[in-house]
Each structure stands twice: as structure tokens, then as C-alpha cells.
Design an enzyme around this catalytic site. Structure first.
Site, PDB file in Angstrom:
ATOM      1  N   HIS A 208     -19.846  -2.622  18.368  1.00  0.00           N
ATOM      2  CA  HIS A 208     -18.652  -1.866  17.960  1.00  0.00           C
ATOM      3  C   HIS A 208     -18.927  -0.416  17.601  1.00  0.00           C
ATOM      4  O   HIS A 208     -17.994   0.332  17.326  1.00  0.00           O
ATOM      5  CB  HIS A 208     -17.962  -2.534  16.772  1.00  0.00           C
ATOM      6  CG  HIS A 208     -18.708  -2.359  15.486  1.00  0.00           C
ATOM      7  ND1 HIS A 208     -19.700  -3.190  15.088  1.00  0.00           N
ATOM      8  CD2 HIS A 208     -18.622  -1.406  14.524  1.00  0.00           C
ATOM      9  CE1 HIS A 208     -20.191  -2.784  13.927  1.00  0.00           C
ATOM     10  NE2 HIS A 208     -19.558  -1.696  13.566  1.00  0.00           N
TER      11      HIS A 208
HETATM   12  C1  UD1 Z   1     -15.297   0.886  11.248  1.00  0.00           C
HETATM   13  C2  UD1 Z   1     -16.287   1.826  10.574  1.00  0.00           C
HETATM   14  C3  UD1 Z   1     -17.702   1.400  10.915  1.00  0.00           C
HETATM   15  C4  UD1 Z   1     -17.922  -0.055  10.585  1.00  0.00           C
HETATM   16  C5  UD1 Z   1     -16.853  -0.908  11.252  1.00  0.00           C
HETATM   17  C6  UD1 Z   1     -16.998  -2.354  10.829  1.00  0.00           C
HETATM   18  C7  UD1 Z   1     -15.555   4.162  10.297  1.00  0.00           C
HETATM   19  C8  UD1 Z   1     -15.685   5.544  10.819  1.00  0.00           C
HETATM   20  N1  UD1 Z   1     -16.119   3.200  11.036  1.00  0.00           N
HETATM   21  O1  UD1 Z   1     -15.449   1.046  12.644  1.00  0.00           O
HETATM   22  O2  UD1 Z   1     -18.616   2.190  10.152  1.00  0.00           O
HETATM   23  O3  UD1 Z   1     -19.198  -0.435  11.065  1.00  0.00           O
HETATM   24  O4  UD1 Z   1     -15.561  -0.451  10.859  1.00  0.00           O
HETATM   25  O5  UD1 Z   1     -16.385  -3.226  11.732  1.00  0.00           O
HETATM   26  O6  UD1 Z   1     -14.967   3.946   9.258  1.00  0.00           O
HETATM   27  N2  UD1 Z   1      -8.751  -2.059  15.527  1.00  0.00           N
HETATM   28  C9  UD1 Z   1      -7.856  -3.092  15.741  1.00  0.00           C
HETATM   29  N3  UD1 Z   1      -7.678  -3.995  14.728  1.00  0.00           N
HETATM   30  C10 UD1 Z   1      -8.322  -3.916  13.542  1.00  0.00           C
HETATM   31  C11 UD1 Z   1      -9.214  -2.849  13.338  1.00  0.00           C
HETATM   32  C12 UD1 Z   1      -9.421  -1.943  14.335  1.00  0.00           C
HETATM   33  O7  UD1 Z   1      -7.262  -3.193  16.802  1.00  0.00           O
HETATM   34  O8  UD1 Z   1      -8.082  -4.778  12.665  1.00  0.00           O
HETATM   35  C13 UD1 Z   1      -8.946  -1.079  16.620  1.00  0.00           C
HETATM   36  C14 UD1 Z   1      -7.943   0.065  16.560  1.00  0.00           C
HETATM   37  O9  UD1 Z   1      -7.656   0.456  17.845  1.00  0.00           O
HETATM   38  C15 UD1 Z   1      -8.741   1.155  15.874  1.00  0.00           C
HETATM   39  C16 UD1 Z   1     -10.137   0.908  16.431  1.00  0.00           C
HETATM   40  O10 UD1 Z   1     -10.233  -0.506  16.524  1.00  0.00           O
HETATM   41  O11 UD1 Z   1      -8.257   2.447  16.171  1.00  0.00           O
HETATM   42  C17 UD1 Z   1     -11.254   1.439  15.587  1.00  0.00           C
HETATM   43  O12 UD1 Z   1     -11.108   0.987  14.245  1.00  0.00           O
HETATM   44  P1  UD1 Z   1     -11.749   1.864  13.050  1.00  0.00           P
HETATM   45  O13 UD1 Z   1     -11.494   1.200  11.778  1.00  0.00           O
HETATM   46  O14 UD1 Z   1     -11.361   3.288  13.201  1.00  0.00           O
HETATM   47  O15 UD1 Z   1     -13.282   1.854  13.391  1.00  0.00           O
HETATM   48  P2  UD1 Z   1     -14.289   0.643  13.626  1.00  0.00           P
HETATM   49  O16 UD1 Z   1     -14.884   0.773  14.971  1.00  0.00           O
HETATM   50  O17 UD1 Z   1     -13.653  -0.639  13.262  1.00  0.00           O
HETATM   51  N1  UDP Z   2     -18.765 -10.626  11.150  1.00  0.00           N
HETATM   52  C1  UDP Z   2     -17.847 -11.683  11.130  1.00  0.00           C
HETATM   53  N2  UDP Z   2     -17.205 -12.015  12.293  1.00  0.00           N
HETATM   54  C2  UDP Z   2     -17.455 -11.381  13.474  1.00  0.00           C
HETATM   55  C3  UDP Z   2     -18.408 -10.310  13.481  1.00  0.00           C
HETATM   56  C4  UDP Z   2     -19.028  -9.962  12.291  1.00  0.00           C
HETATM   57  O1  UDP Z   2     -17.619 -12.296  10.088  1.00  0.00           O
HETATM   58  O2  UDP Z   2     -16.833 -11.730  14.488  1.00  0.00           O
HETATM   59  C5  UDP Z   2     -19.428 -10.265   9.886  1.00  0.00           C
HETATM   60  C6  UDP Z   2     -20.930 -10.290   9.959  1.00  0.00           C
HETATM   61  O3  UDP Z   2     -21.440 -11.567   9.717  1.00  0.00           O
HETATM   62  C7  UDP Z   2     -21.307  -9.285   8.873  1.00  0.00           C
HETATM   63  C8  UDP Z   2     -20.195  -8.260   8.938  1.00  0.00           C
HETATM   64  O4  UDP Z   2     -19.105  -8.911   9.608  1.00  0.00           O
HETATM   65  O5  UDP Z   2     -21.292  -9.895   7.603  1.00  0.00           O
HETATM   66  C9  UDP Z   2     -20.629  -7.063   9.712  1.00  0.00           C
HETATM   67  O6  UDP Z   2     -19.533  -6.256   9.977  1.00  0.00           O
HETATM   68  P1  UDP Z   2     -19.464  -5.283  11.229  1.00  0.00           P
HETATM   69  O7  UDP Z   2     -20.431  -5.698  12.258  1.00  0.00           O
HETATM   70  O8  UDP Z   2     -18.036  -5.193  11.601  1.00  0.00           O
HETATM   71  O9  UDP Z   2     -19.824  -3.861  10.589  1.00  0.00           O
HETATM   72  P2  UDP Z   2     -21.174  -3.123  10.136  1.00  0.00           P
HETATM   73  O10 UDP Z   2     -21.980  -4.051   9.317  1.00  0.00           O
HETATM   74  O11 UDP Z   2     -21.859  -2.651  11.363  1.00  0.00           O
HETATM   75  O12 UDP Z   2     -20.662  -1.955   9.371  1.00  0.00           O
END
Ligand code: UD1
Ligand code: UDP
Length: 361
Positions: A208
Site C-alpha cells: 500500500h
Molecule cells: C495511510 C498512511 C500510511 C499508512 C496507511 C496504513 C498517510 C500519508 N498515509 O496510507 O502511512 O501506512 O494509511 O494503511 O497518512 N481508501 C479507501 N477506503 C479506506 C481508506 C482509504 O478506499 O477506508 C482509499 C481512498 O481512495 C484514499 C486512498 O485509499 O484516497 C488512500 O488512503 P490514505 O488514507 O490517504 O492513505 P493510505 O495509503 O491508506
Molecule cells: N492488517 C490487517 N488486515 C489487513 C492488512 C493489515 O489487520 O488486511 C493489520 C496488520 O496485521 C498490522 C496493521 O494492519 O497490524 C498494519 O497496517 P498497514 O499495513 O495498513 O499500515 P502500516 O503498518 O504500513 O502503517
């Protein structure tokens, strides 16, 4: 009684906050009250609500419902909304986690109102300023009065930036949560059957990071890498919504034919899938660490990691987003020299955090 306002917004923050919320309600209920504020950054049922249900996190008092858009816009809208809530709640501390836009907005909102900020997961660095997370964590650390570090490396990183006051090595809250759930997960082997795989006979993958999903070349490398790995063993790929959208946009869906692409899973399901995987392939910070907690070899599809201990202990290899490097790393994992070290504390990070908040108030 001290009042803490906890700000969360993204999936890993719900999991981290679960450890601290449980410690407050189990051991410190007579000394600490907590108000939970959800920015709304993650909003899908499988990216948010499922964690509140499963981890027993109290329902947030506020959901600001702010998500999407460019980084500046998202952070700005959060800043404005958080300021209003903090003016109403008047907490003694704002507690923030990790390095997301929600973390940055909360740190700024609190600092401008002269409310003390405590940062859980302080001091992590990738030394890559193109990552949004690196910008967020550097600013959040600078604005925090309490810097609650998960590792010795994090303490060293802060001291190199001149930050030594208020720095505490507490251990990793995700390790606390993993210990709590490890036994429960071992009773749920039915989850593997549900996915049609046997223990240690499949690879688990997640992806991601913006630098991977938003660059067609990098995302193609990862997709072809996973497809190559899937020729020899099943690959289960719980897919983040942003990654799914980008795979479709770049026309890469067909290339993933041999990979079992599934919706994001709950934490418990994820722990079962992690513990029983032969190898984990990921760009997630949390998943790299969990692979290490469960002693599962990990291939990280990045060129650097904040969790350097997993690499130096021999459990994690950086492959970047190159398909050949990914496939080779998975094939070679039995030859890695793996050490049995414990750099993430003793499973009591959450309690230590609350102790420090109380004694610093
Ligand atoms: C965010 C964090 C990242 C973290 C990750 C955990 C920032 C800059 N990034 O990244 O550090 O590792 O969360 O997962 O804060 N979206 C959906 N449904 C959701 C959430 C997101 O459809 O419930 C889609 C939307 O199109 C959104 C895109 O994902 O615009 C990105 O979501 P965003 O929260 O901006 O960044 P992440 O990639 O989730
Ligand atoms: N995780 C989860 N379901 C998923 C993918 C990840 O519960 O389908 C959990 C994972 O076990 C960990 C956390 O989400 O505890 C990590 O989050 P993510 O990878 O979104 O973000 P990051 O740690 O890179 O910020």
C-alpha cells in the site's frame, strides 16, 4: 485524574491505540480518562469498524469523517476540525501514533493550542524525505513533549537530531497487541481452511505504500513478482483499497491471475495468516514487524525500512519493487541466517506509556 485525547485515523493506529486503551481501562481507570477522536482517514468497514469491534476499542466520541484528497488538503481539513474538538475537550495531553496525516494534523492542532503532545512510535526514520510518512513523523517528533520510542535505534535517531528531552524507550505497542492475540489466533486454524491453504505452505502479501502504488513501474514490478512467486506456491493478497484502484487503473489485474486477491481482513484473521505463512511479502511497517514477532521470514518491497532490527536479525530482506529480487528472496529464505533477538520490548509498552504520562503530568 488526567485527561488524554487520543487521535487515530488509519488502520495501524486503531491496532496500536487498542493496546493503550486496554491498559487504561484495565489498570489506570481511576487515574486516566481517555477521549477517542477518529479523523475518518480510513472509513471502509474493513479498514476501520472491524478493528473497533474485534479489538474492543471504545467507540470514538468524535468521527471527523475527513478522508481522501491531496495531502495538504486532507491534513488542513483535519487540523481545522481537530482544533475545534480540542478547544471543547481541553485535554491535558494529545496522544498520537505513528506517521500518518492524522498524526501530523493532531500534533499541529495541539501544539498551536499549547496542549502537550505525546508521540507513540517516536524516532523512526527511513531517511527518505519523499515518503509522506517521513515528513509527518519528523514534524510530529519536533512538536511532541513526550517521545515514546519503540526501539533503541529510534532513541539514537532522535538524539542525532538534538532531541533528548522527554525521550523514553518504552517498547513497541504492536508487540503488546501481538502477545495478547497470539494464543487466540492459534485456536483459529479454521481461517486457513477457509482460504484453502495449509500452514507454512503459502505466501502472504500486502502492498500500500505510495511509492509503490503510485508509480506504475514499481507496482508492475510487485505484481509480476507476486505472480512469479504464485507459480510455486499459493499467494494470499489482502488488498488495500488504494492498491486495488491502482492495479485496475494501470491495467495490471490480469497479471495477478494466479494470486488469491482478497478484501482487507480483520486483525485476528491477519494474525492467523501471518503466523502460518511460509514467507510474508510486504511494504507495510506493521506487517514487517509482525512477521518478525511470529518468526516468519519477510521480504520487504522497499529499498529501506524504519524497522532495521528485523533486517539485522536476518528475518527481513529488502527487495525493492523488482520482481526478480522478490522471487529470489522468497526462494532463498531457508538459507538466511536468523537470530533470536528481542528488540521490541517486553509486551508492556502500553503500561509504560501511561505511567510516563501520569508521572509527567
Ligand atoms: C495511510 C498512511 C500510511 C499508512 C496507511 C496504513 C498517510 C500519508 N498515509 O496510507 O502511512 O501506512 O494509511 O494503511 O497518512 N481508501 C479507501 N477506503 C479506506 C481508506 C482509504 O478506499 O477506508 C482509499 C481512498 O481512495 C484514499 C486512498 O485509499 O484516497 C488512500 O488512503 P490514505 O488514507 O490517504 O492513505 P493510505 O495509503 O491508506
Ligand atoms: N492488517 C490487517 N488486515 C489487513 C492488512 C493489515 O489487520 O488486511 C493489520 C496488520 O496485521 C498490522 C496493521 O494492519 O497490524 C498494519 O497496517 P498497514 O499495513 O495498513 O499500515 P502500516 O503498518 O504500513 O502503517
Amino acid at each position: 485524574m488526567i485527561k488524554i485525547a487520543t487521535v487515530v485515523g488509519a488502520r495501524p493506529q486503531f491496532i496500536k491505540a487498542a493496546a493503550v486503551s486496554r491498559a487504561i481501562s484495565d489498570k489506570f481507570a481511576d487515574q486516566v480518562s481517555e477521549v477517542l477522536i477518529h479523523t475518518g482517514q480510513h472509513y471502509d468497514e474493513k479498514m476501520s469498524q472491524v478493528f473497533f469491534d474485534e479489538l474492543g476499542i471504545p467507540m470514538p466520541k468524535y468521527n471527523l469523517e475527513i478522508s481522501g484528497g491531496l495531502h495538504g488538503a486532507m491534513t488542513g481539513r483535519m487540523l481545522e476540525a481537530l482544533e475545534k474538538v480540542l478547544l471543547t475537550e481541553k485535554p491535558d495531553w494529545v496522544l498520537i501514533y505513528g506517521d500518518t496525516n492524522s498524526t501530523l494534523a493532531a500534533a499541529l492542532a495541539a501544539a498551536k493550542l499549547h496542549i502537550r503532545v505525546a508521540h507513540v512510535e517516536a524516532g523512526l526514520r527511513s531517511f527518505n524525505m519523499r515518503m509522506p510518512e517521513e515528513v509527518n513523523r519528523i514534524v510530529a517528533d519536533r512538536l511532541s513533549l513526550l517521545l515514546l520510542c519503540p526501539t533503541e535505534e529510534a532513541v539514537i535517531n532522535l538524539s542525532k537530531e538534538g532531541l533528548t528531552k522527554g525521550v523514553h524507550l518504552v517498547g513497541d505497542v504492536m508487540y503488546d497487541v501481538s502477545l495478547h492475540f497470539a494464543d487466540i489466533a492459534s485456536q483459529r486454524m479454521d481461517i486457513l481452511e477457509g482460504h484453502g491453504v495449509a500452514s507454512k505452505n503459502y505466501v502472504l502479501a500486502t502492498c500500500h505504500r505510495a511509492e509503490n502504488t503510485d508509480d506504475p513501474k514499481n507496482l508492475a514490478g510487485i505484481v509480476y513478482g507476486l505472480a512469479g512467486i504464485a507459480k510455486a506456491r499459493p499467494v494470499i493478497f489482502p488488498i488495500h483499497p488504494r492498491t486495488k484502484a491502482k492495479i485496475e487503473e494501470y491495467g495490471l489485474l490480469d497479471a495477478l491471475g494466479g494470486v488469491s486477491m482478497i478484501e482487507p481482513v480483520s486483525y485476528l484473521e491477519m494474525v492467523v495468516l501471518e503466523k502460518n505463512a511460509e514467507v510474508i511479502v510486504t511494504d507495510s511497517g506493521g506487517v514487517q514487524k509482525e512477521a518478525f514477532f511470529y518468526r516468519v521470514p519477510c521480504v520487504t518491497t522497499r529499498e529501506e525500512t524504519e524497522w532495521v532490527e528485523t533486517v539485522s536479525a536476518g528475518w527481513n530482506i529488502l527487495s525493492g519493487s523488482d520482481a526478480t529480487r522478490m522471487i529470489d528472496a522468497v526462494e532463498q529464505h531457508t538459507r538466511w541466517m536468523k537470530l533470536d533477538v528481542k528488540p521490541y520490548g517486553h509486551g508492556d509498552a502500553a503500561e509504560r506509556i501511561i505511567d510516563i504520562l501520569i508521572s509527567s503530568s
